[in-house]
Design an enzyme around this catalytic site. Structure first.
Site, PDB file in Angstrom:
ATOM      1  N   VAL A  30       0.858  -1.177   0.000  1.00  0.00           N
ATOM      2  CA  VAL A  30       0.000   0.000   0.000  1.00  0.00           C
ATOM      3  C   VAL A  30       0.894   1.226   0.000  1.00  0.00           C
ATOM      4  O   VAL A  30       1.820   1.339   0.801  1.00  0.00           O
ATOM      5  CB  VAL A  30      -0.926   0.018   1.251  1.00  0.00           C
ATOM      6  CG1 VAL A  30      -1.702   1.328   1.319  1.00  0.00           C
ATOM      7  CG2 VAL A  30      -1.891  -1.163   1.223  1.00  0.00           C
TER       8      VAL A  30
ATOM      9  N   GLY B   2       4.530   4.132   2.836  1.00  0.00           N
ATOM     10  CA  GLY B   2       4.109   2.873   2.227  1.00  0.00           C
ATOM     11  C   GLY B   2       4.244   1.757   3.244  1.00  0.00           C
ATOM     12  O   GLY B   2       4.869   1.934   4.304  1.00  0.00           O
ATOM     13  N   LYS B   3       3.653   0.639   2.964  1.00  0.00           N
ATOM     14  CA  LYS B   3       3.843  -0.535   3.824  1.00  0.00           C
ATOM     15  C   LYS B   3       3.457  -1.755   3.016  1.00  0.00           C
ATOM     16  O   LYS B   3       2.620  -1.681   2.111  1.00  0.00           O
ATOM     17  CB  LYS B   3       2.937  -0.433   5.062  1.00  0.00           C
ATOM     18  CG  LYS B   3       3.444  -1.249   6.229  1.00  0.00           C
ATOM     19  CD  LYS B   3       4.542  -0.518   6.975  1.00  0.00           C
ATOM     20  CE  LYS B   3       5.094  -1.338   8.111  1.00  0.00           C
ATOM     21  NZ  LYS B   3       6.030  -0.550   8.936  1.00  0.00           N
ATOM     22  N   GLY B   4       4.071  -2.884   3.352  1.00  0.00           N
ATOM     23  CA  GLY B   4       3.747  -4.111   2.636  1.00  0.00           C
ATOM     24  C   GLY B   4       3.642  -5.270   3.592  1.00  0.00           C
ATOM     25  O   GLY B   4       4.088  -5.190   4.738  1.00  0.00           O
TER      26      GLY B   4
END
Ligand code: NAD
Length: 429
Positions: free
Chosen positions: A72, A117-119
């Protein structure tokens, strides 16, 4: 002090523990203080981009299995997205969204040129071999390849990922673009473009923030009794650095339970015990506590939650004895619990400020990779100190000006900085 639990009804509890709703409540409160335009509010509330990828891999037994991965990108108006990748069975899109948004605010609070962001990949790393983890990482990287890159999105380690994971991502990305691109991830091993001081950076940031916050509440480090939840990268290193500065660390914990010694723990000895035994219990001369939240309610001056989210909630906020809470973990305090702590006069330095040391040195790593010139540890540490101390005082100044908690002040500062970019850049169409 009341011993009566203020446990909320079940639906309210579910909402309280939803990190995205917690983040949204902080955002809305700060946006109201700023009188933020409804259009900008809508833009900043929604992630810019979300990608879900199927990750098929061949397991060690020869059978194929498909995992699910997310990335995201909450906001890229101030620069490339920045944020970790976590591997865990309970990874879900709401959590990744919240963490991505927190990264936007965190980068803005310390004023580094990144968005958030992050995943995450839904998997249980304890059930996977090293080879399976490598194949998941490489296929996940290939899946999100189009939105990655030093100028687009730069991942880092998070829960259950580490410098080896970053090395695999860097290699996979580099093989696709046909050139070694170290700046595509941070938190890499030193030998392939990592930064000196990165491993200690979040714990060092926590230590620096404790120092500044202690001045605010008028306490000297030698007089401060500290409880640290979590003994990993943030909690373990944070405790070690605080101990070196003269603080008395009275309790530390891991996922199995806590240890407590009123006269103070010998932190290097505790960490050596942890390294050897893989758990804290059995440390000589300390009282043992179960992992049932009792540790958080111990008599102390400073509490550093540095383990997982949703630890300080409406169920225990009225029993926390610390005068100061420095959030090492992401989201350790629910928004509802924050309101209780504020009313009680407990100073809480929020995660988006207190644990920003990690992303700050990640920024230095990205800068060094792009320069091809690597800094000394002294330069990294002094640059980190400069940024953390300035951010603390920026947030404190906003808290005084708006007469709000440091959490709301950090959101106000961050949202104002991101919103200003929208006003200057306008909307591309
Ligand atoms: P880690 O895996 O190195 O350590 C986590 C620690 O928490 C371990 O000691 C583990 O035993 C303990 N733990 C797990 N569940 C627990 C529980 N229920 N009660 C008590 N202890 C428990 O992870 P880390 O990198 O130290 O990250 C900790 C938190 O800090 C996470 O919220 C992470 O997102 C956040 N954070 C980390 C960094 C970083 O640079 N590592 C940066 C910013 C924020």
């Amino acid at each position: 002090m009341s011993q009566v639990s203020s446990a909320p009804p079940i639906q309210a509890a579910a909402d309280e523990f939803n990190p995205f709703l917690s983040m949204a409540r902080g955002f809305d409160t700060a946006a109201d203080h700023l009188g933020l335009d409804e259009g900008v509010r809508q833009v900043l509330r929604m992630p810019d981009r979300e990608l879900t990828v199927a990750i098929p891999i061949v397991m060690d037994d020869g059978k194929m299995r498909v995992f699910t991965g997310y990335r995201v990108q909450h906001n890229f108006s101030r620069g490339p997205c920045k944020g970790g990748i976590r591997y865990a069975p309970d990874v879900n899109l709401d959590e990744v969204r919240a963490l991505a948004a927190w990264m936007t605010w965190k980068c803005a609070v310390v004023d580094i040129p990144f968005g958030g962001g992050k995943g995450g990949v839904i998997c249980d790393p304890r059930q996977l071999s090293q080879g399976e983890l490598e194949r998941i990482t490489r296929r996940y990287t290939a899946g999100i390849m189009d939105i990655l890159g030093p100028d687009r999105d730069v991942p880092a380690p998070d829960v259950n990922t580490n410098e080896q994971t970053m090395a695999w991502i860097m290699d996979t990305y580099s093989m696709h673009v046909r050139r070694t691109t170290t700046a595509v991830v941070t938190g890499k091993p030193l030998a392939i473009g990592g930064s000196r001081g990165r491993t200690e950076a979040t714990g060092r940031g926590v230590m620096l923030i404790c120092r500044e916050a202690l001045k605010k509440i008028g306490l000297r480090p030698e007089a401060a009794r500290v409880v640290v939840q979590g003994s990993g990268n943030v909690g373990g290193i944070g405790a070690m650095l605080l101990h070196r500065e003269g603080y008395k660390i009275v309790s530390m914990s891991d996922q199995y339970g806590a240890i407590h010694a009123e006269k103070g723990l010998d932190v290097p000895a505790v960490l050596a015990h942890l390294k050897k035994n893989k758990r804290l219990d059995g440390f000589p001369g300390a009282r043992e506590l179960a992992n049932d939240g009792e540790q958080l309610e111990l008599d102390c001056d400073v509490l550093v939650p540095a383990a997982v989210e949703n630890q300080i909630t409406t169920r225990n906020a009225d029993r926390i004895k610390a005068k100061l809470i420095v959030e090492g973990a992401n989201g350790p305090t629910t928004f509802a619990a924050s309101e209780i702590l504020d009313k009680r006069g407990v100073v809480v330095v929020p995660d988006i400020l207190a644990n920003a040391g990690g992303v700050t040195v990640s920024y230095f790593e990205w800068v060094q990779d792009r320069m091809g010139y690597f800094w000394t540890e002294e330069r990294v540490n002094s640059s980190l100190e400069h940024i953390m101390v300035k951010a603390f005082h920026d947030v404190d100044e906003v808290a005084r000006r708006y007469e709000v908690s440091m959490r709301i002040a950090a959101y106000i500062l961050a949202i104002d900085r991101v919103a200003a970019v929208y006003r200057m850049r306008g909307i591309f169409a």
